[in-house]
Design an enzyme around this catalytic site. Structure first.
Site, short mmCIF file in Angstrom:
data_model
loop_
_atom_site.label_atom_id
_atom_site.label_comp_id
_atom_site.label_asym_id
_atom_site.label_seq_id
_atom_site.Cartn_x
_atom_site.Cartn_y
_atom_site.Cartn_z
N TYR A 28 47.31 39.46 29.48
CA TYR A 28 48.01 39.57 30.76
C TYR A 28 47.14 39.04 31.91
CZ TYR A 28 50.43 41.30 34.81
OH TYR A 28 51.10 41.36 36.01
N TRP A 55 47.09 36.53 35.91
CA TRP A 55 47.54 35.39 36.73
C TRP A 55 46.65 34.18 36.49
CZ3 TRP A 55 50.71 34.90 41.52
CH2 TRP A 55 51.72 35.88 41.56
N1 MGD Z 1 44.99 49.74 41.63
C1 MGD Z 1 45.79 48.69 41.47
N2 MGD Z 1 45.59 47.88 40.44
C2 MGD Z 1 46.36 46.80 40.27
C3 MGD Z 1 47.40 46.51 41.19
C4 MGD Z 1 47.60 47.40 42.27
O1 MGD Z 1 48.52 47.21 43.10
N3 MGD Z 1 46.77 48.47 42.38
N4 MGD Z 1 48.20 45.42 40.99
C5 MGD Z 1 48.38 44.99 39.63
C6 MGD Z 1 49.09 43.72 39.56
S1 MGD Z 1 50.64 43.68 40.31
C7 MGD Z 1 48.61 42.64 38.91
S2 MGD Z 1 49.63 41.26 38.73
C8 MGD Z 1 47.28 42.64 38.28
C9 MGD Z 1 46.54 41.31 38.39
O2 MGD Z 1 45.57 41.23 37.42
P1 MGD Z 1 45.04 39.83 36.87
O3 MGD Z 1 46.10 38.80 36.94
O4 MGD Z 1 44.41 40.07 35.55
O5 MGD Z 1 43.92 39.48 37.94
P2 MGD Z 1 43.26 38.09 38.34
O6 MGD Z 1 42.08 38.43 39.15
O7 MGD Z 1 44.27 37.21 38.97
O8 MGD Z 1 42.79 37.51 36.94
C10 MGD Z 1 43.13 36.28 36.44
C11 MGD Z 1 41.93 35.74 35.66
O9 MGD Z 1 42.32 34.53 35.01
C12 MGD Z 1 41.25 33.58 35.12
N5 MGD Z 1 41.82 32.23 35.01
C13 MGD Z 1 42.46 31.53 35.97
N6 MGD Z 1 42.82 30.32 35.51
C14 MGD Z 1 42.39 30.23 34.22
C15 MGD Z 1 42.49 29.22 33.22
O10 MGD Z 1 43.04 28.13 33.43
N7 MGD Z 1 41.97 29.51 31.99
C16 MGD Z 1 41.36 30.70 31.72
N8 MGD Z 1 40.90 30.89 30.49
N9 MGD Z 1 41.24 31.67 32.67
C17 MGD Z 1 41.75 31.45 33.89
C18 MGD Z 1 40.66 33.86 36.48
O11 MGD Z 1 39.34 33.34 36.56
C19 MGD Z 1 40.75 35.38 36.55
O12 MGD Z 1 39.59 36.00 36.07
O13 MGD Z 1 46.47 43.68 38.85
C20 MGD Z 1 47.10 44.95 38.78
N10 MGD Z 1 46.17 45.99 39.20
N1 MGD Z 2 47.29 37.80 49.19
C1 MGD Z 2 47.78 38.25 48.03
N2 MGD Z 2 49.11 38.24 47.80
C2 MGD Z 2 49.60 38.72 46.63
C3 MGD Z 2 48.75 39.19 45.60
C4 MGD Z 2 47.34 39.19 45.87
O1 MGD Z 2 46.52 39.61 45.03
N3 MGD Z 2 46.91 38.72 47.07
N4 MGD Z 2 49.29 39.64 44.43
C5 MGD Z 2 50.67 39.25 44.10
C6 MGD Z 2 51.22 40.13 43.06
S1 MGD Z 2 50.71 39.90 41.46
C7 MGD Z 2 52.18 41.06 43.32
S2 MGD Z 2 52.81 41.97 42.03
C8 MGD Z 2 52.67 41.29 44.67
C9 MGD Z 2 52.72 42.80 44.94
O2 MGD Z 2 53.40 43.09 46.07
P1 MGD Z 2 53.52 44.64 46.52
O3 MGD Z 2 53.56 45.51 45.34
O4 MGD Z 2 54.64 44.71 47.46
O5 MGD Z 2 52.12 44.79 47.27
P2 MGD Z 2 51.21 45.92 47.86
O6 MGD Z 2 50.34 45.19 48.83
O7 MGD Z 2 50.54 46.70 46.81
O8 MGD Z 2 52.17 46.92 48.63
C10 MGD Z 2 53.11 46.54 49.59
C11 MGD Z 2 53.24 47.61 50.63
O9 MGD Z 2 53.78 48.80 50.07
C12 MGD Z 2 53.17 49.90 50.71
N5 MGD Z 2 53.31 51.11 49.88
C13 MGD Z 2 52.56 51.49 48.84
N6 MGD Z 2 53.00 52.65 48.32
C14 MGD Z 2 54.07 53.02 49.06
C15 MGD Z 2 54.99 54.13 49.04
O10 MGD Z 2 54.91 55.03 48.22
N7 MGD Z 2 55.98 54.13 49.97
C16 MGD Z 2 56.11 53.14 50.90
N8 MGD Z 2 57.12 53.22 51.74
N9 MGD Z 2 55.26 52.11 50.95
C17 MGD Z 2 54.26 52.03 50.05
C18 MGD Z 2 51.75 49.45 50.88
O11 MGD Z 2 51.12 50.18 51.89
C19 MGD Z 2 51.91 47.99 51.23
O12 MGD Z 2 51.93 47.79 52.61
O13 MGD Z 2 51.85 40.66 45.63
C20 MGD Z 2 51.56 39.28 45.31
N10 MGD Z 2 50.95 38.69 46.46
MO MO Z 3 51.45 41.51 40.13
#
Ligand code: MGD
Ligand code: MGD
Ligand code: MO
Length: 766
Positions: free
Chosen positions: A108, A110
């Site tokens: 899993y 990005w």
């Molecule tokens: N506490 C908390 N934890 C969260 C979240 C949260 O809201 N709160 N959000 C969650 C969510 S929504 C997500 S999507 C995840 C994200 O979690 P990840 O998607 O696992 O996080 P990234 O840091 O984007 O990791 C992508 C990795 O892929 C590597 N990579 C990029 N391109 C390539 C390539 O071409 N080849 C190879 N082999 N590697 C590559 C990058 O160097 C990087 O280390 O985190 C989750 N974790």
């Molecule tokens: N710059 C940047 N953009 C990203 C990413 C990144 O790593 N960096 N990650 C991408 C990915 S993989 C994803 S999945 C999306 C995620 O997108 P989201 O899940 O929407 O992102 P968050 O920033 O975790 O939260 C959005 C808002 O929800 C609020 N929130 C949290 N808990 C609660 C709650 O219980 N109630 C209410 N009302 N509000 C709450 C937080 O304070 C925050 O302002 O973003 C994407 N966009």
């Molecule tokens: Mo995500």
């Protein structure tokens, strides 16, 4: 002209005098993201994996040796042939001895944009060619939503790609009520890449058109350019469902609900009505009831519910809300509330599930099928819901339920990760450390020495986007991009494709994997196939050569405004939903039939496992929100100058309300320690009244930096604190946003941040 594409935008590439590429904003993008301008920074280059490397104990002792040293062991750099031989032999050993269902290849994450060099697609195709692997389902992004919404209305992917477009909202919406803001910092991204950034302009146009904006939630700084034109109603985290229930109660008891819409387009209103009125549990879901749970005043809830019924209203929920204990409920409830209002399918009305979460939400670009790379077929049936990785590794054979069915965890001996960072994304990293020590072998393809690469036995260096040719396209974006190689690979890094082709060759499945094609052969095949499919849909694309020569294919002539679920609402019989009834299911017999204690047959308020109403607040009185970071993508590019500028003394900020800060003698810039029963981390305080009292907010993505011995994170990584607990037994989704902590000032000299130190590398074969 040469362009490149990343999740955070399209960039122009110019050669500098010394031959190295310079990245510039895409001239057509009015709101380019600064993040991607830094993808080539020297501070990142320092962290590249340059040669194949084998964890020393594994090299000396073989599979399963000293697995508890993953993360602290040194690495021996070897030549490619030796590394590929070792990887192939280990995959062969495990599949022969234990079967392919002992190989976890979910991977899993990005991984970079680009349809061909997409690391997950590559590793999946490779493992399929090698006999199959245990996969994951769903995402950390949308674990609960992906499972609940198909029962209620439609698959999340479909909804995501059919949101009413920004232009329709500016034109037709009167009142926009969002739970969790519209975090435009997140809309810098789209999975697969962004063409034009739309959310900032979309929100601004709405406010300029006089749309009344209301933001309900714990945080007030998530409305981008319209923050000062938005009414902020403070609401305790994880309690939005109760507030929506009370709004529904007002509508129903005051006769403001749309009976006609409920009869024509929905099933199950009766069950919802019984619940709202408290017919079975004796609790009427009144605004006063919701106030005791959420802190939102009964008067505010009542007034807003009446205004919603009197105005063309768009409701919205943030994805973060379902990344929580019982995260299914706010998503089911927003659909329920919008159904009561009866404005779904009408211009500017209805609901959104994630305006601001990514650039595609609200896009009016047409959905045009892009080039795809086939992953082949997986013959291993075993899978896990993605966020159950630690459970799987710790409890082979253990039982779990998913979407109403019982399953068992497989017994994993080999983990192969390409394109993700579990030591970024998973919750309770201390627990993941224990789980990670279980398998015999971990193989990781990585470009950087991430926390996950450091915890592998075999690390294979992968190229980055600028080092290879690819084609870029993403859902609801207006361009295809010819992503041309702009610089040579760092060190001995190779494309994932070549790495897998070479391992597949050693395993006797090289032809099945490559089909005899090189990279250009694949790009041409993928593009030609996409061109053929689109031609059948009356969309004509130029020939490959012309596309490759031009660098950019502009598809924006196909743009058209969108109203979500318009066709269904106009004629539900002719355009039924894919739910069992073909209608919106406010009550689902399917879900009720699962008889799950934590997900009944209609939307319901269920106390979260951790929240401000729990007894645990006596020890850990603050609710920790862990947002997506504004200055990077998850853990990616954390060492860039742009991400570093967002830190204090190299540490991530934690946002604290002035009242909570004062009580603890904390001022902006102070080093602070956050802790709970699961872990501790050090961060830097930023005092702001845009976070409500009782709540702290710490972005994700500061590289994991546990202190040897104690495990205390020194850099501000919140996942040492979050709970590895599923949203519910329905979805098993990630529930990171249900987390309580205590916060204190850190008076001693804070320890040095070691997140960007390289592991000890021993050279061999040179
Ligand atoms: N506490 C908390 N934890 C969260 C979240 C949260 O809201 N709160 N959000 C969650 C969510 S929504 C997500 S999507 C995840 C994200 O979690 P990840 O998607 O696992 O996080 P990234 O840091 O984007 O990791 C992508 C990795 O892929 C590597 N990579 C990029 N391109 C390539 C390539 O071409 N080849 C190879 N082999 N590697 C590559 C990058 O160097 C990087 O280390 O985190 C989750 N974790
Ligand atoms: N710059 C940047 N953009 C990203 C990413 C990144 O790593 N960096 N990650 C991408 C990915 S993989 C994803 S999945 C999306 C995620 O997108 P989201 O899940 O929407 O992102 P968050 O920033 O975790 O939260 C959005 C808002 O929800 C609020 N929130 C949290 N808990 C609660 C709650 O219980 N109630 C209410 N009302 N509000 C709450 C937080 O304070 C925050 O302002 O973003 C994407 N966009
Ligand atoms: Mo995500």
């Amino acid at each position: 002209m040469t362009y490149t594409l990343s999740h955070w935008g399209t960039y122009k590439v110019e050669q500098r005098d010394d031959g190295s590429p310079a990245l510039l904003p895409f001239e057509r993008d009015t709101d380019p993201s600064p993040i991607g301008l830094h993808q080539n920074a020297a501070s990142l280059a320092r962290l590249r994996v340059r040669r194949p490397a084998i964890r020393r104990s594994w090299l000396e002792g073989g599979p399963g040796h000293a697995t508890d040293r993953r993360g602290t062991d040194e690495f021996v750099e070897v030549d490619w042939d030796q590394a590929l031989d070792l990887a192939a032999a280990e995959i062969d050993r495990v599949r022969n001895l234990h079967g392919n269902n002992a190989i976890f290849g979910g991977s899993y994450g990005w991984a970079s944009a680009g349809r061909f060099h997409h690391a997950q697609s590559q590793v999946h195709r490779f493992l399929n060619a090698a006999g199959g692997y245990v996969r994951h389902v769903d995402s950390y992004s949308l674990g609960a939503a992906n499972v609940i919404l198909p029962h209620v209305v439609a698959p999340m992917d479909e909804l995501m790609a059919s949101h009413s477009s920004w232009d329709m909202l500016a034109k037709h919406t009167g009142l926009f009520v969002t739970f969790g803001g519209v975090p435009v910092k997140n809309a810098q991204m789209n999975a697969g890449g962004v063409g034009l950034h739309l959310a900032t302009a979309g929100l601004r146009a709405m406010a300029d058109a006089g749309v009344r904006m209301v933001n309900i939630g714990p945080v007030g700084d998530n409305m981008g350019p319209v923050e000062d034109r938005t009414e902020w109603i403070r609401c305790r985290p994880n309690t939005d469902t109760a507030v929506m229930m009370a709004m529904a109660y007002v509508l129903v008891t005051e006769g403001l609900h749309d009976r006609g819409f409920l009869d024509r387009c929905c099933v199950g209103f009766d069950a919802v009505e019984r619940y709202l009125l408290g017919r079975d549990d004796g609790i009427a879901k009144t605004p006063a009831w919701a106030e005791t749970i959420s802190g939102v005043s009964a008067a505010a809830t009542t007034a807003l519910a009446r205004d919603m019924a009197a105005t063309r209203t768009m409701l919205n929920v943030s994805w973060a809300m379902q990344r929580a204990s019982h995260g299914e409920q706010p998503f089911w409830m927003v659909v329920t509330l919008a159904s009561l209002l009866g404005q779904i399918g009408k211009p500017g009305g209805g609901f959104g599930v994630g305006y601001g979460a990514a650039n595609l939400v609200g896009s009016s670009h047409r959905r045009i099928k892009g080039p795809t790379f086939s992953q082949g077929r997986n013959t291993v049936p075993d899978f896990i819901p993605v966020a159950r990785i630690a459970d799987m590794l710790l409890d082979p054979g253990g039982a779990f339920t998913y979407n109403g069915i019982d399953y068992r965890y497989p017994d994993i001996k080999l983990v192969y990760w390409a394109g993700g960072n579990p030591f970024h994304h998973h919750q309770d990293l201390g627990r993941l450390e224990q789980a990670w020590a279980r398998p015999d072998t971990v193989i990781v393809n990585e470009s950087y020495w991430t926390a996950t690469a450091r915890r592998a036995d075999i690390v294979l260096p992968a190229t980055v986007t600028l080092e290879r040719d690819d084609i870029g396209s993403a859902t609801l974006e207006g361009f295809f991009v010819a992503m041309k190689q702009a610089q040579p690979p760092a060190g001995e890094a190779r494309d994932d494709y070549r790495i897998f082709a070479d391992i597949a060759g050693r395993l006797g499945c090289g032809d099945a994997f490559t089909e005899g094609l090189d990279t250009m052969g694949w790009l041409r095949r993928m593009y030609d196939e996409c061109r053929r499919v689109n031609h059948e849909r009356a969309i004509d694309l130029p020939a490959f050569e012309a596309f490759w020569e031009d660098g950019l294919l502009d598809l924006t002539a196909h743009d058209a405004p969108v109203t979500m679920l318009e066709g269904f609402v106009a004629d539900p019989a002719a355009n039924p939903l894919a739910t069992p009834s073909g209608l919106i299911e406010l009550y689902s017999e399917t879900i009720a039939g699962f008889r799950l204690p934590d997900c009944p047959g209609h939307a319901a308020w269920i106390e979260p496992a951790e929240w401000l109403g729990a007894d645990e607040v006596q020890r850990h009185p603050l609710h920790l929100l862990t947002d997506q970071p504004a200055r990077r993508l998850h853990s990616q590019l954390d060492a860039s100058p742009y991400s570093s500028e967002g830190k204090i003394d190299g540490r991530e900020f934690v946002y604290v309300n002035p009242a909570d800060a004062k009580q603890r003698g904390i001022a902006t810039g102070d080093a602070v320690e956050l802790f709970n029963g699961r872990g501790r981390c050090i961060a830097a305080a930023k005092v702001t009244d845009r976070v409500m009292t009782g709540v702290v907010r710490l972005n994700t993505g500061a590289w994991y930096d546990p202190e040897p011995g104690t495990g205390r994170d020194r850099h501000g990584n919140p996942n040492v604190l979050t709970a590895d607990r599923p949203a519910s037994s329905l979805s098993q989704g990630c529930a990171a946003q249900s987390c309580l902590v205590q916060l204190v000032r850190h008076d001693a000299d804070p320890p040095r941040v070691g997140a960007f130190d390289l592991p000890r590398l021993i050279e061999q074969n040179r």
